[in-house]
Design a protein around this motif. Structure first.
Motif, PDB file in Angstrom:
ATOM      1  N   ASP A 366     -10.216  47.725 -53.883  1.00  0.00           N
ATOM      2  CA  ASP A 366      -9.422  46.506 -54.092  1.00  0.00           C
ATOM      3  C   ASP A 366     -10.015  45.292 -53.392  1.00  0.00           C
ATOM      4  N   THR A 367     -11.320  45.343 -53.081  1.00  0.00           N
ATOM      5  CA  THR A 367     -11.904  44.253 -52.292  1.00  0.00           C
ATOM      6  C   THR A 367     -11.791  42.902 -52.987  1.00  0.00           C
ATOM      7  N   ALA A 368     -11.775  42.894 -54.290  1.00  0.00           N
ATOM      8  CA  ALA A 368     -11.662  41.612 -54.999  1.00  0.00           C
ATOM      9  C   ALA A 368     -10.321  40.942 -54.743  1.00  0.00           C
ATOM     10  N   ASN A 369      -9.326  41.738 -54.359  1.00  0.00           N
ATOM     11  CA  ASN A 369      -7.983  41.201 -54.132  1.00  0.00           C
ATOM     12  C   ASN A 369      -7.668  41.037 -52.646  1.00  0.00           C
ATOM     13  N   ARG A 370      -8.686  41.199 -51.815  1.00  0.00           N
ATOM     14  CA  ARG A 370      -8.495  41.101 -50.362  1.00  0.00           C
ATOM     15  C   ARG A 370      -9.337  39.960 -49.802  1.00  0.00           C
ATOM     16  N   SER A 371      -8.793  39.291 -48.793  1.00  0.00           N
ATOM     17  CA  SER A 371      -9.563  38.264 -48.099  1.00  0.00           C
ATOM     18  C   SER A 371     -10.570  38.931 -47.160  1.00  0.00           C
ATOM     19  N   ASP A 372     -11.547  38.158 -46.692  1.00  0.00           N
ATOM     20  CA  ASP A 372     -12.508  38.690 -45.723  1.00  0.00           C
ATOM     21  C   ASP A 372     -11.795  39.150 -44.451  1.00  0.00           C
ATOM     22  N   ARG A 373     -10.788  38.410 -44.027  1.00  0.00           N
ATOM     23  CA  ARG A 373     -10.055  38.773 -42.819  1.00  0.00           C
ATOM     24  C   ARG A 373      -9.357  40.128 -43.001  1.00  0.00           C
ATOM     25  N   GLU A 374      -8.724  40.319 -44.139  1.00  0.00           N
ATOM     26  CA  GLU A 374      -8.052  41.589 -44.411  1.00  0.00           C
ATOM     27  C   GLU A 374      -9.052  42.739 -44.423  1.00  0.00           C
ATOM     28  N   GLN A 375     -10.184  42.534 -45.076  1.00  0.00           N
ATOM     29  CA  GLN A 375     -11.171  43.606 -45.161  1.00  0.00           C
ATOM     30  C   GLN A 375     -11.719  43.962 -43.782  1.00  0.00           C
ATOM     31  N   THR A 376     -11.924  42.966 -42.942  1.00  0.00           N
ATOM     32  CA  THR A 376     -12.404  43.220 -41.579  1.00  0.00           C
ATOM     33  C   THR A 376     -11.388  44.035 -40.795  1.00  0.00           C
ATOM     34  N   LEU A 378      -8.867  45.950 -41.941  1.00  0.00           N
ATOM     35  CA  LEU A 378      -8.687  47.283 -42.508  1.00  0.00           C
ATOM     36  C   LEU A 378      -9.836  48.209 -42.137  1.00  0.00           C
ATOM     37  N   ALA A 379     -11.046  47.685 -42.141  1.00  0.00           N
ATOM     38  CA  ALA A 379     -12.199  48.499 -41.756  1.00  0.00           C
ATOM     39  C   ALA A 379     -12.136  48.874 -40.277  1.00  0.00           C
ATOM     40  N   ARG A 380     -11.711  47.928 -39.438  1.00  0.00           N
ATOM     41  CA  ARG A 380     -11.661  48.188 -37.996  1.00  0.00           C
ATOM     42  C   ARG A 380     -10.660  49.291 -37.668  1.00  0.00           C
ATOM     43  N   TYR A 381      -9.635  49.434 -38.493  1.00  0.00           N
ATOM     44  CA  TYR A 381      -8.622  50.470 -38.264  1.00  0.00           C
ATOM     45  C   TYR A 381      -8.847  51.720 -39.110  1.00  0.00           C
ATOM     46  N   GLY A 382      -9.845  51.711 -39.979  1.00  0.00           N
ATOM     47  CA  GLY A 382     -10.197  52.908 -40.719  1.00  0.00           C
ATOM     48  C   GLY A 382      -9.336  53.193 -41.928  1.00  0.00           C
ATOM     49  N   VAL A 383      -8.762  52.152 -42.537  1.00  0.00           N
ATOM     50  CA  VAL A 383      -7.975  52.347 -43.753  1.00  0.00           C
ATOM     51  C   VAL A 383      -8.949  52.308 -44.926  1.00  0.00           C
ATOM     52  N   ARG A 384      -9.506  53.465 -45.261  1.00  0.00           N
ATOM     53  CA  ARG A 384     -10.575  53.512 -46.254  1.00  0.00           C
ATOM     54  C   ARG A 384     -10.665  54.860 -46.962  1.00  0.00           C
ATOM     55  N   SER A 385      -9.557  55.605 -47.000  1.00  0.00           N
ATOM     56  CA  SER A 385      -9.578  56.918 -47.642  1.00  0.00           C
ATOM     57  C   SER A 385      -9.484  56.791 -49.156  1.00  0.00           C
ATOM     58  N   SER A 386     -10.186  57.673 -49.852  1.00  0.00           N
ATOM     59  CA  SER A 386     -10.141  57.631 -51.316  1.00  0.00           C
ATOM     60  C   SER A 386      -8.846  58.211 -51.875  1.00  0.00           C
ATOM     61  N   PHE A 528      -2.967  34.424 -27.860  1.00  0.00           N
ATOM     62  CA  PHE A 528      -3.532  33.453 -28.797  1.00  0.00           C
ATOM     63  C   PHE A 528      -3.896  32.164 -28.066  1.00  0.00           C
ATOM     64  N   GLY A 529      -5.093  31.687 -28.335  1.00  0.00           N
ATOM     65  CA  GLY A 529      -5.609  30.513 -27.639  1.00  0.00           C
ATOM     66  C   GLY A 529      -6.521  30.870 -26.487  1.00  0.00           C
ATOM     67  N   GLN A 530      -6.384  32.120 -25.973  1.00  0.00           N
ATOM     68  CA  GLN A 530      -7.249  32.590 -24.892  1.00  0.00           C
ATOM     69  C   GLN A 530      -8.261  33.631 -25.381  1.00  0.00           C
ATOM     70  N   VAL A 531      -8.054  34.149 -26.571  1.00  0.00           N
ATOM     71  CA  VAL A 531      -8.953  35.146 -27.141  1.00  0.00           C
ATOM     72  C   VAL A 531      -9.965  34.438 -28.041  1.00  0.00           C
ATOM     73  N   PRO A 532     -11.254  34.596 -27.771  1.00  0.00           N
ATOM     74  CA  PRO A 532     -12.266  33.940 -28.626  1.00  0.00           C
ATOM     75  C   PRO A 532     -12.358  34.622 -29.989  1.00  0.00           C
ATOM     76  N   ASN A 533     -13.050  34.013 -30.891  1.00  0.00           N
ATOM     77  CA  ASN A 533     -13.287  34.634 -32.192  1.00  0.00           C
ATOM     78  C   ASN A 533     -14.098  35.915 -31.998  1.00  0.00           C
ATOM     79  N   ARG A 534     -13.814  36.906 -32.820  1.00  0.00           N
ATOM     80  CA  ARG A 534     -14.617  38.124 -32.776  1.00  0.00           C
ATOM     81  C   ARG A 534     -15.899  37.879 -33.560  1.00  0.00           C
ATOM     82  N   PRO A 541     -17.786  39.392 -41.446  1.00  0.00           N
ATOM     83  CA  PRO A 541     -17.978  38.060 -40.876  1.00  0.00           C
ATOM     84  C   PRO A 541     -17.189  37.880 -39.583  1.00  0.00           C
ATOM     85  N   GLU A 542     -17.444  36.773 -38.913  1.00  0.00           N
ATOM     86  CA  GLU A 542     -16.689  36.408 -37.724  1.00  0.00           C
ATOM     87  C   GLU A 542     -15.191  36.415 -38.044  1.00  0.00           C
TER      88      GLU A 542
END
Length: 821
Positions: A366-376, A378-386, A528-534, A541-542
């Motif tokens: 469903d990557t076409a329906n997800r923003s880059d932020r969402e994909q980042t 979801l990947a960081r938490y391992g939501v990627r099962s078939s 928020f405001g004290q945490v830099p961009n990842r 992406p960042e």
């Protein structure tokens, strides 16, 4: 070991009497010979037994009037250690009644009346050898005699259990074990007995599978909340997962791909969550559960829940089921827990990500329906099962309770599908066990990750409330939440317990730990405001945080951004009730996640522990780290730390691996469960008893999983050590760390070994410490319905047949003393 001290048996009495008193046997021999004529040959006292049911000995009646027809005997002076059950038996000859016992001096104890001549007590916690004086009176106090019982500090007064591969729960000599509740047991009136052949249904009315963390909530005789009650209570148990092959007559259907039969899927879903079950002691030490209790309840992945805190009502939680983002359904993969002093359980959602279907590639992605932020995220938490664990979303006939596990984003709005359903899990969930009609609350201020426990720090009136939490995956972090509100001790007895949770758990600051090489550490605020961009990484992406809600939904990304220390599977946390020190199990790691050049002071080892013909490089045996907050204040932003214990196989003579000096009586691998004894009894006072449980795969060719008892020291009781690590190529590298004091037979012993292919997880006691509840999870997990890997718990009573079941066992000390001491 101090056990069975009686006339004619000197072991223990002589060895453990630190006060310099004469031995019981010497005193008895002397006084018995002096009194044979006076008492006409009547033996002056019964038996002297420490650590069993009776302590009595010859008393001295030299102060009684000579020639008097009445002789009073309180028993000889004697010695014991904290936690032992002591019985004082007085004797009177020629009296007419009015006999009684009283305490004259020393640490006050509660005397248990057995009969007019006999009382008992549990030896209290003491810091050094302490005399307790007791008076036995007759003739309504006109005649009396005194005895002194000297109590020494707590000790591990049991023989270590040997490593074994037996299909039973093994406990030390002098202890007994019985099964209390097990998978499938009916807990609602009218539910049929469990057949254990795969035909059972309605698991919303039965005990679930894979029992995990436990907590006992006391009830008085009237069925009201009583935190000190030890004969009746509500036992709350997490249900982390399932062994699906044993739940169906012939194993699961289409497990890997679907479609799944709805009847199978609903059974598997309902086996997750929590059980709330009333349990009671029949007065003789035999425990059972009450099937028709009004307190009994199952919380499953289908139970209504509500969200509280900063994330509630935000877009992150909006789904087809909850367009408002405030409501949810259920809880899943509940592993460790926490207990709130106001009388609630805090259950923790751990490995929830794998339950969702969301292919990361292929025609269903469903990557076409997800923003880059969402994909980042979801990947960081391992939501990627078939398919998602157990392919529930494929169940037929189709129902919403199944399709919710499909997290793919459609082309419409978020409220048209379940793209945000993964955001509804990974939280700490607070539940009131005393009020089954209340709705569980998900506390979003505590952050969303693979929660492995949420243990509240030592509470001090006027100070903030701290909650310590591990994130159970390799190279994840240790977190702390600090309340915005100071603790008010009056809230411990509030009637609206979840409202108290609102007060302390919905507003505050989430921190993540950074461990420095010099034995200091820092809590880094995730604000928020004290945490830099990842930074951009791994092809993503960042990541730019947009709000505090974003940080709380994605604290892993925030912890990455602030430079927290990745740990070797941070699991259970436990807090020493006296010192406030925080312990964290780091279960293990492998070479790909902890390579030779990837160690640090807090995660210092890279080595091989061969299992048969297979190599196991990395940190396969794990370790336990501990920290002490600056100023002993849970709100501090700095701490000191060391490594309390290093898991190891004692057969490995390499000091670079067996740093804690473990022996065959206390070696272990993969520490997981962790719990300090309650401070309501001697085991949790002065130098509290720590229980360590294992979830081991590295040492299971030599032993089943186990539980150890420990009397730990404190942060800084050891020294710096330099380890020489080695990888599979033979290359070496040195790493310096801070190790705690080495283990000894006096400070660490194996107390219990479980049945085949199990994990030992979940432990609590009654407030008096004389009954211990222990969880035995997934025995026989590697077997199949037609070839079980274990026959436990049936095998506990000698039956070598039947499908295995996760269960809770009761461990009692035959003497009636505190378990473990």
């Amino acid at each position: 070991m101090m056990s069975n001290i009686s006339i004619g048996y000197s072991d223990g009495d002589v060895d453990t009497n630190e006060s310099g008193n004469r031995s019981l046997n010497a005193i008895i021999d002397d006084r018995y010979s002096r009194r044979q004529t006076i008492l006409g040959g009547l033996q002056a006292s019964a038996v002297a037994v420490f650590g069993t049911a009776l302590l009595s000995a010859c008393g001295d009646d030299d102060d009684a009037p000579k020639g008097s027809a009445i002789t009073v005997n309180a028993g000889a002076d004697a010695a014991t250690t904290s936690g032992n059950y002591v019985t004082l038996k007085g004797t009177v000859t020629g009296g007419t009644g009015g006999n009684s016992w009283s305490q004259v001096s020393g640490v006050q104890v509660a005397l248990i009346q057995i009969d007019q001549n006999t009382v008992a007590f549990v030896a209290p916690a003491v810091a050094s050898a302490t005399p307790l004086t007791f008076r036995f009176s007759a003739e309504n106090g006109t005649k009396s005699d005194e005895t002194v019982i000297t109590v020494s500090p707590a000790a591990l007064n049991f023989n270590a259990v040997a490593k074994n591969l037996d299909d039973v729960v093994t406990v030390p000599a002098g202890y007994s074990v019985s099964v209390l509740t097990a998978l499938g047991d009916p807990i609602i009136a009218g539910t049929s007995a469990y057949a254990n052949d795969g035909t059972d249904t309605d698991f919303a009315s039965r005990i679930g599978d894979h029992g995990d963390a436990l907590h006992f909530f006391g009830l008085n005789a009237a069925g009201e909340r009583d935190y000190s009650a030890s004969a009746r209570g509500i036992l709350v148990q997490n249900h982390e997962n399932i062994t699906e092959t044993y739940l169906h007559p012939n194993g699961p259907t289409n497990l890997s791909s679907g479609p799944r039969p709805a009847a199978e899927a609903i059974k598997e879903i309902e086996c997750h969550g929590l059980s709330f079950v009333e349990v009671k002691d029949d007065g003789t030490g035999k425990w059972s559960y009450v099937q028709n209790s009004a307190f009994n309840r199952r919380v499953t992945p289908n139970t209504a829940t509500t969200f509280k805190g900063p994330v509630a009502g935000t877009d992150y939680l909006k789904t087809k089921y909850s367009p408002s983002g405030t409501a949810g359904r259920g809880t899943i993969n509940n592993c460790a827990n926490g207990y709130a002093a106001w009388g609630t359980i805090m259950t923790c959602e751990e490995n929830w990500a794998g339950y969702f279907k969301r292919p990361s590639s292929g025609p269903e992605e469903d990557t076409a329906n997800r923003s880059d932020r969402e994909q980042t995220a979801l990947a960081r938490y391992g939501v990627r099962s078939s398919t998602g664990n157990y392919a529930w979303s494929s169940a037929t006939p189709t129902q919403d309770i199944f399709t919710r596990w499909d997290a793919r984003a459609g082309t419409g709005a978020a409220t048209d599908d379940y793209r945000n359903e993964p955001n509804q899990f990974g939280w700490v969930v607070e539940i009131d066990p005393y009020n089954p009609g209340t709705t569980p609350r998900k506390r979003t201020a505590l952050g969303r990750f693979g929660h492995e426990g949420a243990w509240v720090g030592k509470l001090t009136p006027g100070k903030k409330v701290a909650v310590y939490m591990g994130d159970d995956s390799r190279r994840e972090y240790l977190y702390k939440f600090v309340s915005a509100t100071n603790w008010d001790a009056a809230d411990a007895n509030a009637s609206n317990r979840l409202a108290v949770g609102d007060k302390y758990l919905d507003n505050g600051t989430l921190y993540v730990a950074k461990f420095n090489a010099d034995g200091t550490g820092n809590w880094l605020p995730l604000v928020f405001g004290q945490v830099p961009n990842r930074p951009a990484t791994g092809g993503f992406p960042e990541y730019v945080f947009e709000s505090q809600a974003d940080i709380l939904v994605n604290p892993r990304l925030a912890a990455d951004a602030v430079g927290a220390t990745p740990m070797d599977r941070p699991e259970w946390t436990a807090v020493n009730p006296v010192s406030g020190e925080v312990y964290l199990t780091l279960t293990n790691n492998n070479a790909s996640n902890r390579p030779l050049n990837g160690t640090d002071a807090a995660n210092p080892r890279h080595y091989n522990d061969p299992k048969g013909s297979s190599n196991q490089y990395g940190n396969p045996n794990g370790h336990i780290i501990r920290l002490r907050e600056a100023g002993d204040d849970g709100a501090a932003t700095g701490f000191a730390w060391d490594i309390y214990l290093f898991g190891a196989d004692s057969a490995d003579a390499d000091a670079n691996v067996n740093i804690s000096g473990l022996t065959a009586d206390n070696d272990f691998s993969s520490p997981d469960g962790l719990w300090f004894s309650r401070d309501q009894n001697a085991a949790g006072q002065i130098n509290p008893l720590l229980w360590i449980q294992t979830d081991d795969g590295a040492l299971t060719d030599r032993t089943n999983c186990m539980m150890l008892a420990a009397l730990p020291g404190h942060v800084g009781d050891g020294s710096n050590v330099t380890i020489t690590n080695k990888d599979s190529t033979g290359a070496t590298a040195q790493q310096t760390t801070i190790a705690g004091a080495a283990a000894t037979a006096a400070t660490l012993k194996r107390f219990l070994v479980g049945p085949k292919q199990c994990e030992i997880t979940g432990v609590d006691s009654t407030p008096d410490g004389r009954t211990l509840f222990v969880g035995i999870q997934h025995p026989g997990e590697n077997g199949t319905y037609d070839a079980p890997g274990s026959n436990w718990p049936q095998s506990q009573s000698g039956t070598a047949s039947g499908r295995p079941r996760s269960a809770v066992v009761v461990v009692k000390r035959d003497s009636g003393g505190i378990v473990g001491l």
